[in-house]
Enzyme design. Structure first.
Site, PDB file in Angstrom:
ATOM      1  CB  CYS A  34     -16.204  -1.549 -28.553  1.00  0.00           C
ATOM      2  SG  CYS A  34     -17.694  -2.166 -29.335  1.00  0.00           S
ATOM      3  CB  CYS A 103     -22.306  -6.361 -25.798  1.00  0.00           C
ATOM      4  SG  CYS A 103     -20.871  -5.622 -25.010  1.00  0.00           S
TER       5      CYS A 103
END
Ligand code: FES
Length: 137
Positions: A34, A103
């Site tokens: 990402c 994350c």
């Protein structure tokens, strides 16, 4: 799965955001897929994380999880802080969509990287067993 209210709240009002000048340890981690990057700064006194801040260039979940990891680690002994897992961070937030699990891993890894950096610095600053005067003899 949508974001929980807690994730949104932490994304809007993150705690401990910013940087520490002259930190005792800094951890920088990123996710290649990402492209998000997280930086965690710690100030350690007597083996306790006295202060901790983060800078995150990333998604809402990355900001929320960095904020939570700093809150969980603040005031803890280094050994205890090392036990903070991404699961603990996710549970604190009431869950994360599965696609956002990485994350929270970034937050756990960022904290560990900052602690490792602190430990490396401690090792390097430890007095050498050979005194410089001895070497000259
Ligand atoms: Fe990569 Fe959140 S999408 S850290």
């Amino acid at each position: 799965m949508e974001y929980t209210d807690k994730v949104c709240e932490y994304f809007r009002n993150p705690k401990n955001m910013g940087r520490i000048e002259n930190p005792d340890g800094v951890g920088t981690v990123g996710n290649k897929v990402c492209g998000d990057v997280m930086k965690i700064y710690i100030k350690v006194n007597d083996d306790i994380i006295e202060d901790i801040k983060f800078e995150t260039f990333g998604c809402g979940a990355a900001i929320a999880t960095s904020s939570v990891v700093t809150e969980l680690a603040k005031g803890k002994k280094i050994e205890e802080a090392l036990k903070i897992s991404n699961k603990e961070v996710v549970d604190f937030l009431g869950g994360l969509p599965p696609i956002k699990k990485h994350c929270s891993l970034l937050a756990e890894d960022g904290l560990k990287a900052a602690i490792n950096d602190y430990r490396d610095k401690q090792k390097n600053s430890a007095p050498s067993p050979i005194k410089s005067e001895d070497k000259q003899l």
